[in-house]
Structure formats: structure tokens, C-alpha cells
Design a protein around this motif. Structure first.
Motif, PDB file in Angstrom:
ATOM      1  N   THR A 152      39.839  83.869  10.110  1.00 56.14           N
ATOM      2  CA  THR A 152      38.868  82.664   9.894  1.00 56.14           C
ATOM      3  C   THR A 152      37.821  82.933  10.880  1.00 56.14           C
ATOM      4  O   THR A 152      38.206  83.767  12.068  1.00 56.14           O
ATOM      5  N   LEU A 153      36.733  82.385  10.950  1.00 55.50           N
ATOM      6  CA  LEU A 153      35.722  82.090  11.983  1.00 55.50           C
ATOM      7  C   LEU A 153      36.185  81.410  13.025  1.00 55.50           C
ATOM      8  O   LEU A 153      35.970  82.012  14.229  1.00 55.50           O
ATOM      9  N   ARG A 154      36.980  80.287  13.050  1.00 56.70           N
ATOM     10  CA  ARG A 154      37.563  79.717  14.087  1.00 56.70           C
ATOM     11  C   ARG A 154      38.606  80.777  14.717  1.00 56.70           C
ATOM     12  O   ARG A 154      38.787  80.663  16.094  1.00 56.70           O
ATOM     13  N   ASP A 155      39.295  81.593  14.282  1.00 54.63           N
ATOM     14  CA  ASP A 155      40.297  82.623  14.559  1.00 54.63           C
ATOM     15  C   ASP A 155      39.535  83.456  15.786  1.00 54.63           C
ATOM     16  O   ASP A 155      40.051  83.424  16.789  1.00 54.63           O
ATOM     17  N   VAL A 156      38.374  83.916  15.522  1.00 54.18           N
ATOM     18  CA  VAL A 156      37.707  84.879  16.207  1.00 54.18           C
ATOM     19  C   VAL A 156      37.251  84.205  17.214  1.00 54.18           C
ATOM     20  O   VAL A 156      36.964  84.628  18.448  1.00 54.18           O
ATOM     21  N   VAL A 157      36.393  82.946  17.073  1.00 58.21           N
ATOM     22  CA  VAL A 157      35.689  82.366  18.131  1.00 58.21           C
ATOM     23  C   VAL A 157      36.483  81.772  19.133  1.00 58.21           C
ATOM     24  O   VAL A 157      36.414  81.827  20.398  1.00 58.21           O
ATOM     25  N   GLU A 158      37.839  81.391  18.755  1.00 59.16           N
ATOM     26  CA  GLU A 158      38.845  80.728  19.595  1.00 59.16           C
ATOM     27  C   GLU A 158      39.402  81.940  20.392  1.00 59.16           C
ATOM     28  O   GLU A 158      40.023  81.762  21.517  1.00 59.16           O
ATOM     29  N   GLN A 159      39.416  83.134  19.949  1.00 59.37           N
ATOM     30  CA  GLN A 159      39.947  84.435  20.853  1.00 59.37           C
ATOM     31  C   GLN A 159      39.113  84.805  21.788  1.00 59.37           C
ATOM     32  O   GLN A 159      39.539  85.107  23.032  1.00 59.37           O
ATOM     33  N   VAL A 160      37.634  84.835  21.746  1.00 64.33           N
ATOM     34  CA  VAL A 160      36.754  85.581  22.506  1.00 64.33           C
ATOM     35  C   VAL A 160      35.561  84.581  22.884  1.00 64.33           C
ATOM     36  O   VAL A 160      34.677  85.029  23.676  1.00 64.33           O
ATOM     37  N   GLY A 161      35.414  83.506  22.332  1.00 65.72           N
ATOM     38  CA  GLY A 161      33.993  82.722  22.431  1.00 65.72           C
ATOM     39  C   GLY A 161      32.999  82.938  21.543  1.00 65.72           C
ATOM     40  O   GLY A 161      32.959  84.011  21.084  1.00 65.72           O
ATOM     41  N   ALA A 162      32.170  81.919  21.528  1.00 63.76           N
ATOM     42  CA  ALA A 162      31.121  81.984  20.611  1.00 63.76           C
ATOM     43  C   ALA A 162      29.968  83.008  21.053  1.00 63.76           C
ATOM     44  O   ALA A 162      29.416  83.742  20.243  1.00 63.76           O
ATOM     45  N   ASP A 163      29.577  83.012  22.403  1.00 62.84           N
ATOM     46  CA  ASP A 163      28.796  83.707  22.994  1.00 62.84           C
ATOM     47  C   ASP A 163      29.092  85.465  22.631  1.00 62.84           C
ATOM     48  O   ASP A 163      28.194  86.339  22.216  1.00 62.84           O
ATOM     49  N   VAL A 164      30.391  85.711  23.142  1.00 60.62           N
ATOM     50  CA  VAL A 164      30.758  87.093  22.911  1.00 60.62           C
ATOM     51  C   VAL A 164      30.733  87.643  21.414  1.00 60.62           C
ATOM     52  O   VAL A 164      30.280  88.573  21.007  1.00 60.62           O
ATOM     53  N   THR A 165      31.055  86.620  20.396  1.00 58.51           N
ATOM     54  CA  THR A 165      30.959  86.810  19.151  1.00 58.51           C
ATOM     55  C   THR A 165      29.716  87.179  18.531  1.00 58.51           C
ATOM     56  O   THR A 165      29.440  88.111  17.804  1.00 58.51           O
ATOM     57  N   ARG A 166      28.989  86.428  18.955  1.00 59.15           N
ATOM     58  CA  ARG A 166      27.460  86.248  18.296  1.00 59.15           C
ATOM     59  C   ARG A 166      26.891  87.819  18.790  1.00 59.15           C
ATOM     60  O   ARG A 166      26.335  88.347  18.192  1.00 59.15           O
ATOM     61  N   PHE A 167      26.772  88.008  20.239  1.00 58.92           N
ATOM     62  CA  PHE A 167      26.460  89.269  20.659  1.00 58.92           C
ATOM     63  C   PHE A 167      26.917  90.610  19.851  1.00 58.92           C
ATOM     64  O   PHE A 167      26.009  91.435  19.447  1.00 58.92           O
TER      65      PHE A 167
END
Length: 580
Positions: free
Chosen positions: A406-421
Motif C-alpha cells: 500500500t501507499l501507507r506501507d511506503v510512506v511509513e517506511q521512508v516518509g512522504a518527502d523521500v517517496t515523492r522525490f
């Protein structure tokens, strides 16, 4: 201040003067004349193809045109030197004061430096994500969500009037499956064993839906036939899924302006109106289609259907809008939905789809072309897959989701800023590997860290200067005479800053936000390069014994930070002031 645009204006002006003087034929088309950075930095600061693109229509040698144009350009006070290269390219070197003026402009403009007006209020609709409301967003949606939001931010920065839109696919059979899946979780909430049979959604995310259904209906739905509860449960579960999707998008920093429902198109006459509009144009007819490629004749049953003559607007084959049994095809409501967007007055439409929608592009472009009389342009961006890795192995599925990460899995692992970049470090139509270890490592190979570290370094030298009692406020730095910045390494950084307004226009015209991420990495590399050289060349250090010299050098650093901040804002990433 768009320095490249300014010099192009100069080139165009001198070409027009040459036409007026009879050195060139009158009426030449100048749209292809470009001014851009030279491929080799040793060839100057800018290059123009003017003589090359004008030679054929002018029926003159490009070198003859180039030499006459060079003489005119050399007279401008901003031009230090003009060289004719090869068959007729012009390489321009600017006077040093131009770079000082550029830095001053960046400091005065702040985060608005590079903001363009090419959009001129043009109304653009960016439709993205548009996931089925049947569960949480998965990693494939993450990339589309980031791309769409960054594109919307980029277009707004370039002057477009942008609307972000989510099309809720709630009109198909998948939401009936959602309702049946939720009903099993409702039975579970009431103490019964759920029957998650094949074809239903197995994820644990539906457990709260079942609990909410229990709170709303108690046990009143138990034992009732499906036709009694299906519609109500379908609506209830869809609304809960959409709230989950909104929460996921918010976690990623994405907000939509409009949510449109596919279901709302049915029974309201909107589909019929769109199809009738095409019919009045002579683009709807009854007919049969040729068998799809790869189908043997015995596998194909030709049936008369209601067809849209999409080949009249660039498609490969005509497309059915109504099945032989009288039901609409999935294409019909999509035509109506885009017709709705045309009627809302948008000048441009952008659809962001998954890579599996490649066969959908031409038919949708044909429909928009027909329904808008060619007035509205549709650009479809396809988002390729994301492969997740961790410790050298594919990242495992989410138990909560049942079948996907899930999206939440990814963002909770690395944060929104890292995910977006990271999601913007490849062009949208290229596959992307997302390695959880690499995106968090502190090295040059990690573009997120590299750009953020450059911004942190800039803030570090500013704090040191302030601690020494030196005024490094933007207002003070913008009022300085920056002519003392003359070292080639400093000028090289100023030249990279000068590319920012041009980059914004190029990226916006091509609907390519990944260009911003690429540029920021290159800008950070120049800043880090200057910083590292200063270890061996003290005169390049930002903090000097003389406060005035320090202010000038920090003005260069601060201008770099202004661009990094603006670029990160387009990507939806928060700049960091110090690395921890």
C-alpha cells in the motif's frame, strides 16, 4: 528574469532588423529559432541555431546569415563575444555583470524566481489517481499520484489555471464485489465466520467497514437476500473506501480540487447527450468490427454494434459505445465524462493512467477532439510500474491489503518527502526501482539526500554568518553589488541558476515534472562542487574575513537555495535546513 528568453528576444529583434534592411527575405517564420546552453561549456554561455533554421527558407548560406547576425548581436551591451561555429551556429559569451544581475533578480524574487507566464491563465484539468474505490491505494497509485500532483504544481508555477481531479470509478461491477466483500466482514463483526470466496477482496482493510456496518444496521441485514442490501452496502462501503483513499492522498501531501463520479453519469442523460452529440456529427453508426489481431476467424463472432467513428479523429479502428444487448460499453461513460470537462470550459485536458491503458489513448483523444471541435487538447501520460526492493529482495506484500503493497506501507517506511522525490527520478514512461535502503542512504547516489544536503549546507553558512554578526537577510543581499563574484566556479553556479526559468518553461510545455528533479540534482552538484573546491582554495569559501566579501558569496549560496526551495515546492517536497 528569464535570461535565455531575454537573449532570444534580442536574437529575434536583430533578425527582424535584418529582414527590414533586406539582409534577409521578409516574412520568415521564426518559431524554430532557439537560444539554449551550449553542449560544451567551453564554447560560451549560450548558443543559437538561428542561422541554421533560417538558411533554407532564406535561400542563403547559414554561415553568411550567422556572420551578419553575429555583428549585430556583438553590439548589445550584454554580449562580450560572439563566435560563428561549424556551418553556422552562434556561440555567445555574456559580460560578467549579467550574472551579478541574475543573482540579484533571484534574491529579489525569492521563491517566485523562475515563475513563468506561458500558461497565461489557460485552464487545464489534470485527472490523476482515479483508483477504483475498492481498497487502499497501492504503490502503483503512488507514482501516478506524485506525478499528477507535481505536474499540477509545475503548471500552476508556469501560469496555468489548474484543476486537480479524481474520477471515481464507481459505476462498474467491481463495486458490487466490494459490497459483497464488505458484507462478509459485516457478518464477521456479528460473530459469524466470513466466507471470503474466490473473487472477493480478502484484505483486512474491510474489517473496519464491517464494524461500521454493524454500528449502522445492527443485525438487521442478516438473512436478507442480496437485492435488499446490495445498493445500500455498495454506497456505504464506497464512501468508506473513498475516505481511506483521501486519507492516503493526504499522507502523501496530495489534495484534489474535484471528485467526479462515474456512477453519477448513469440515469442522468449525460451519456446519451454525449453520444447524441457525436451522432449529430455523423460519427455514430451501426456496424461490425474486424476481428482483433491474433484472432482466428472461428474465434470471432461478428456482431452489429453502435460504433464511434474514432478513425475520423486519428484512431486506428472505430470503437463500440453500445453492446449488441443495448448496454453501454465502458468507453461510453468515459466519453461523457470528458465531454463534461469540455463543457466546463477547460482548454487542455491531461489524463494520467497506468501503463496498462496504452490502448486507450487514441480512442480517448479522438473523442475529445470530436466533442470539442479540435479546440481542446488531451495529453495522456502513462505511468510505468514501480518495483520495490529491500535488502536486495523484492518487498513483500502487505497482509493488511491482502494482495499488494500500500501507499501507507511506503510512506511509513521512508516518509512522504523521500517517496515523492524518488518517484520523480525517472520519466513517467520508464520503469522505476524503489529500493528502501538506497533511498535512505546518505550519499551522492541518493538524489533526495544530495539535493537536501545542498540546501542544508546553504543554511549552515548563513547561520554561521549571522552568528558572526553579518547581515545576510534577503533584502540586504539583494541590494549588494555582486560584481566581485568572478571566479569561474562561482560563475558556473550562477549559470546553472540562470537555467531555472528556462527549465520551468520546457518542463511545463512537455508536461514533464521529472525534469525539475533532474535539474535540482545538477544544481546541487554544482553547489557541492564549489564547496569541495573551497577546501583547497580558501578564496572560494563562503565565509571570509571581510564581511562584505562574505555577503557577496553568501548571496550566491542564497540564490541557489531560492531555486532549490522553489523546485522542491513543485515536487511537493519540504526543504530541510539541517541534516540530522
Amino acid at each position: 528574469m528569464n535570461l535565455f528568453s531575454d537573449i532570444r528576444t534580442l536574437v529575434i529583434s536583430e533578425i527582424e532588423a535584418m529582414m527590414a534592411a533586406g539582409d534577409l527575405p521578409a516574412g520568415l517564420e521564426l518559431g524554430a529559432v532557439a537560444v539554449e546552453p551550449p553542449r560544451d561549456a567551453t564554447h560560451g554561455d549560450m548558443a543559437t541555431n538561428a542561422a541554421m533554421v533560417l538558411a533554407k527558407p532564406a535561400k542563403l548560406s547559414p554561415r553568411v546569415i550567422a556572420e551578419k547576425l553575429a555583428a549585430r548581436l556583438a553590439a548589445d551591451e550584454r554580449i562580450a563575444d560572439v563566435q560563428v561555429a561549424g556551418p553556422g551556429f552562434l556561440n555567445l559569451t555574456l559580460v560578467p555583470s549579467v550574472w551579478a544581475g541574475l543573482l540579484t533578480s533571484a534574491l529579489k524574487s525569492g521563491d517566485a524566481f523562475g515563475r513563468a507566464a506561458i500558461g497565461a491563465g489557460i485552464k487545464v484539468n489534470v485527472e490523476f489517481v482515479s483508483a477504483n474505490p475498492t481498497g487502499p491505494m497501492h504503490v502503483g497509485h503512488v507514482r501516478g499520484a506524485v506525478f499528477g500532483d507535481a505536474l499540477a504544481r509545475l503548471l500552476a508555477f508556469a501560469g496555468y489555471d489548474v484543476t486537480r481531479e479524481y474520477y471515481i470509478n464507481d459505476g462498474g461491477a467491481q463495486v458490487d464485489v466490494l459490497a459483497r466483500s464488505a458484507f462478509e466482514r459485516y457478518r464477521e463483526a456479528l460473530g459469524q465466520e466470513p466466507e471470503i470466496r474466490e473473487g472477493l477482496y480478502p484484505g483486512d482493510y474491510l474489517i473496519p467497514v464491517g464494524e461500521a456496518m454493524k454500528a449502522k444496521w445492527g443485525d438487521s441485514l442478516l438473512g436478507e437476500p442480496e437485492e435488499v442490501w446490495l445498493q445500500d452496502v455498495r454506497l456505504f462501503a464506497t464512501e468508506m473506501m473513498m475516505q481511506m483513499i483521501r486519507d492516503d492522498l493526504a499522507l502523501l501531501g496530495v489534495e484534489m480540487d474535484v471528485y467526479s463520479s462515474e456512477k453519477a453519469l448513469y440515469g442522468t442523460g449525460q451519456i446519451e447527450a454525449a453520444i447524441n452529440t457525436l451522432r449529430e456529427m455523423g460519427l455514430i453508426y451501426e456496424g461490425t468490427l474486424e476481428p482483433p489481431k491474433g484472432k482466428l476467424p472461428e474465434d470471432w463472432e461478428a456482431r452489429e454494434q453502435t460504433l464511434f467513428r474514432s478513425t475520423a479523429h486519428g484512431d486506428d479502428v472505430d470503437r463500440p459505445v453500445m453492446k449488441s444487448d443495448g448496454a453501454w460499453t465502458y468507453f461510453a461513460p468515459d466519453i461523457a465524462y470528458h465531454y463534461n470537462k469540455v463543457q466546463r470550459g477547460f482548454d487542455q485536458l491531461i489524463d494520467i493512467f497506468g501503463a496498462d491503458h496504452g490502448g486507450y489513448v487514441k480512442r480517448m483523444k479522438a473523442a475529445v477532439s470530436a466533442l470539442s471541435g479540435g479546440r481542446v487538447l488531451l495529453d495522456v501520460k502513462l505511468i510505468q510500474l514501480v518495483k520495490l526492493w529491500k535488502d536486495g529482495e523484492p518487498f513483500k506484500m502487505s497482509k493488511r491489503a491482502g494482495t499488494f503493497v500500500t501507499l501507507r506501507d511506503v510512506v511509513e517506511q521512508v516518509g512522504a518527502d523521500v517517496t515523492r522525490f524518488v518517484m520523480l527520478t525517472r520519466k513517467n514512461d520508464a520503469p522505476l526501482d524503489f529500493d528502501f535502503a538506497k533511498v535512505m542512504e546518505q550519499s551522492k547516489d541518493n538524489p533526495v539526500f544530495y539535493v537536501q544536503y545542498a540546501n542544508a549546507r546553504i543554511n549552515s553558512v548563513m547561520r554561521k554568518a549571522q552568528a558572526a554578526g553579518i547581515d545576510v537577510s534577503d533584502a540586504t543581499l539583494a541590494g549588494l553589488d555582486l560584481g566581485g563574484l568572478s571566479n569561474p566556479a562561482e560563475i558556473a553556479l550562477a549559470k546553472k541558476i540562470a537555467e531555472w526559468p528556462r527549465l520551468v518553461e520546457i518542463a511545463a510545455r512537455g508536461n514533464e515534472p521529472h525534469r525539475v528533479a533532474f535539474y535540482l540534482y545538477d544544481l546541487a552538484a554544482d553547489l557541492h562542487g564549489l564547496w569541495n573546491r573551497a577546501k583547497d582554495e580558501p578564496e572560494l569559501r563562503f565565509i571570509q574575513d571581510d564581511p562584505a566579501t562574505t555577503q557577496s558569496k553568501i548571496a550566491l549560496a542564497r540564490a541557489t537555495g531560492v531555486v532549490i526551495s522553489a523546485g522542491l515546492a513543485i515536487l511537493g517536497v519540504t526543504p530541510v535546513e539541517e541534516m540530522r
